[in-house]
Write an enzyme that holds these catalytic residues in place. Structure first.
Site: not given
Lengths: 123, 123
Positions: B55, B62-63, B68, B83
């Protein structure tokens, strides 16, 4: 066919500005949300942006929680991804909504990784 | 109404086992995917599970990108949240698909955080 994981995407509106802009508070809420859902926390990474806004991720044994906040809009984008049957992503989602003092929420659950049941069990 | 962010959820099938189970390789692919899309990397957190599976999350300005992997199923669940208008989440997604040597993919894009254009601009 069965899904390996459940992925809840939540739009959380009308939140408290101070909470959304407080890195330590956001960290605490995310970690507690994971624990309340019965997840096992593995890694935590957060970042505070200037002049405002926080991005944070908690990697759990069962996948992850991620948050991005826009304090000036009272908005937070949350996603909670869980695999297995033991942890319910909605428990974590509802905890965050409560702690952010949200006035409104829309959310949806996506199924992730569709496999025949026998293949999933053997995986 | 305009969206604050775009969130691509990709189911990546038929991947190379060795790549999906190699933490350093997965880290490199995720970080490079972010950079190829023009994103700015802020935090990186990965975890390797026993007997297999990784993971990982990359927090970007930008986020985020999150992955996974289920090497035994040749499957990876990727999500890329961006974003702003400068970074295209599909650029990152396509890069991961290529590097994982995937045979099949299904993906969808969700709009995150809908606000009236004038409020979004002022936020």
């Amino acid at each position: 066919m069965e899904a390996l994981g459940r992925h809840v995407l939540a739009e959380i509106y009308g939140c408290d500005f101070a909470v959304l802009n407080d890195l330590e508070k956001v960290r605490e809420v995310l970690v507690q949300a994971a624990l309340k859902a019965g997840a096992e926390v593995r890694e935590v990474a957060l970042h505070r942006f200037s002049p405002q806004g926080i991005s944070g991720v908690v990697v759990i044994s069962e996948s992850h929680l991620a948050i991005h906040t826009w304090p000036e809009l009272g908005y937070a984008a949350l996603d909670v991804f869980t695999c297995g049957d033991r942890v319910n992503p909605w428990t974590a989602c509802n905890y965050v909504v409560e702690k952010f003092k949200a006035k409104d929420i829309t959310a949806t659950e996506m199924k992730r990784g569709m496999f025949p049941a026998e293949k999933k069990a053997a995986g």
